[in-house]
Write a protein that holds these residues in place. Structure first.
Motif, PDB file in Angstrom:
ATOM      1  N   MET A   1      11.931  -2.993   3.952  1.00 16.14           N
ATOM      2  CA  MET A   1      11.476  -2.130   2.877  1.00 16.14           C
ATOM      3  C   MET A   1      12.706  -1.489   2.227  1.00 16.14           C
ATOM      4  O   MET A   1      13.608  -1.022   2.905  1.00 16.14           O
ATOM      5  N   SER A   2      12.721  -1.465   0.917  1.00 15.56           N
ATOM      6  CA  SER A   2      13.841  -0.864   0.202  1.00 15.56           C
ATOM      7  C   SER A   2      13.763   0.657   0.267  1.00 15.56           C
ATOM      8  O   SER A   2      12.707   1.232   0.562  1.00 15.56           O
ATOM      9  N   VAL A   3      14.877   1.308   0.005  1.00 11.26           N
ATOM     10  CA  VAL A   3      14.898   2.769  -0.008  1.00 11.26           C
ATOM     11  C   VAL A   3      13.917   3.294  -1.052  1.00 11.26           C
ATOM     12  O   VAL A   3      13.180   4.251  -0.799  1.00 11.26           O
ATOM     13  N   LEU A   4      13.863   2.653  -2.223  1.00  9.27           N
ATOM     14  CA  LEU A   4      12.933   3.093  -3.261  1.00  9.27           C
ATOM     15  C   LEU A   4      11.498   3.053  -2.752  1.00  9.27           C
ATOM     16  O   LEU A   4      10.727   3.996  -2.941  1.00  9.27           O
ATOM     17  N   ASN A   5      11.118   1.956  -2.100  1.00  8.84           N
ATOM     18  CA  ASN A   5       9.754   1.858  -1.571  1.00  8.84           C
ATOM     19  C   ASN A   5       9.486   2.923  -0.514  1.00  8.84           C
ATOM     20  O   ASN A   5       8.395   3.497  -0.457  1.00  8.84           O
ATOM     21  N   GLU A   6      10.482   3.217   0.313  1.00  7.00           N
ATOM     22  CA  GLU A   6      10.325   4.271   1.316  1.00  7.00           C
ATOM     23  C   GLU A   6      10.122   5.630   0.653  1.00  7.00           C
ATOM     24  O   GLU A   6       9.268   6.421   1.074  1.00  7.00           O
ATOM     25  N   VAL A   7      10.897   5.903  -0.397  1.00  8.43           N
ATOM     26  CA  VAL A   7      10.769   7.171  -1.106  1.00  8.43           C
ATOM     27  C   VAL A   7       9.413   7.276  -1.797  1.00  8.43           C
ATOM     28  O   VAL A   7       8.760   8.320  -1.756  1.00  8.43           O
ATOM     29  N   LEU A   8       8.975   6.208  -2.430  1.00 12.77           N
ATOM     30  CA  LEU A   8       7.669   6.222  -3.085  1.00 12.77           C
ATOM     31  C   LEU A   8       6.543   6.432  -2.081  1.00 12.77           C
ATOM     32  O   LEU A   8       5.596   7.188  -2.341  1.00 12.77           O
ATOM     33  N   ALA A  10       6.838   7.968   0.843  1.00 13.27           N
ATOM     34  CA  ALA A  10       6.966   9.358   1.287  1.00 13.27           C
ATOM     35  C   ALA A  10       6.391  10.310   0.239  1.00 13.27           C
ATOM     36  O   ALA A  10       5.739  11.303   0.578  1.00 13.27           O
ATOM     37  N   ASN A  11       6.616  10.002  -1.039  1.00 12.57           N
ATOM     38  CA  ASN A  11       6.076  10.836  -2.105  1.00 12.57           C
ATOM     39  C   ASN A  11       4.554  10.810  -2.105  1.00 12.57           C
ATOM     40  O   ASN A  11       3.908  11.856  -2.253  1.00 12.57           O
ATOM     41  N   ARG A  12       3.972   9.642  -1.924  1.00 14.77           N
ATOM     42  CA  ARG A  12       2.505   9.543  -1.860  1.00 14.77           C
ATOM     43  C   ARG A  12       1.971  10.375  -0.699  1.00 14.77           C
ATOM     44  O   ARG A  12       0.967  11.093  -0.830  1.00 14.77           O
ATOM     45  N   ASN A  13       2.645  10.315   0.428  1.00 15.92           N
ATOM     46  CA  ASN A  13       2.238  11.097   1.593  1.00 15.92           C
ATOM     47  C   ASN A  13       2.358  12.598   1.305  1.00 15.92           C
ATOM     48  O   ASN A  13       1.469  13.384   1.635  1.00 15.92           O
ATOM     49  N   TYR A  14       3.463  12.998   0.693  1.00 13.42           N
ATOM     50  CA  TYR A  14       3.683  14.407   0.354  1.00 13.42           C
ATOM     51  C   TYR A  14       2.600  14.911  -0.591  1.00 13.42           C
ATOM     52  O   TYR A  14       2.020  15.984  -0.388  1.00 13.42           O
ATOM     53  N   VAL A  15       2.307  14.129  -1.628  1.00 11.81           N
ATOM     54  CA  VAL A  15       1.290  14.516  -2.609  1.00 11.81           C
ATOM     55  C   VAL A  15      -0.077  14.664  -1.936  1.00 11.81           C
ATOM     56  O   VAL A  15      -0.817  15.604  -2.220  1.00 11.81           O
ATOM     57  N   SER A  16      -0.399  13.776  -1.018  1.00 12.20           N
ATOM     58  CA  SER A  16      -1.709  13.833  -0.367  1.00 12.20           C
ATOM     59  C   SER A  16      -1.872  15.093   0.485  1.00 12.20           C
ATOM     60  O   SER A  16      -2.987  15.529   0.742  1.00 12.20           O
ATOM     61  N   LYS A  17      -0.764  15.703   0.897  1.00  7.85           N
ATOM     62  CA  LYS A  17      -0.820  16.906   1.728  1.00  7.85           C
ATOM     63  C   LYS A  17      -0.392  18.165   0.971  1.00  7.85           C
ATOM     64  O   LYS A  17      -0.235  19.225   1.570  1.00  7.85           O
TER      65      LYS A  17
END
Length: 86
Positions: A1-8, A10-17
């Motif tokens: 997984m690329s760093v960009l995909n990891e960040v995206l 993580a962002n989805r997870n952050y937004v959900s919480k």
């Protein structure tokens, strides 16, 4: 997984919480602003014991306050009621 995909992901997870944090007022709760280096090794929330909504954190490169950083501090002070800076 690329760093960009990891960040995206993580962002989805952050937004959900994110919950009610979107209802926090725009002015920082502790009326505090930090101007700090953009060095990725620094964690302003960690070294200043901050939570979301506590302070404005302005990151800057170059070892000195740029015009943009000073402008951000002025806006923080004049429009958003910060009263202390570090």
């Amino acid at each position: 997984m690329s760093v960009l995909n990891e960040v995206l992901e993580a962002n989805r997870n952050y937004v959900s919480k994110f919950g009610d944090k979107g209802k926090l007022p725009l002015p920082p709760a502790r009326r505090f602003a930090i101007l700090t280096c953009m060095d990725a090794r620094l964690d302003p929330a960690g070294y200043a014991c901050l939570s979301e909504g506590d302070a404005h954190v302005i990151r800057n490169a170059g070892g000195r306050a740029s015009d943009d950083a000073i402008r951000s501090l002025v806006i923080s002070y004049m429009l958003l009621w910060t009263r202390e800076c570090s």
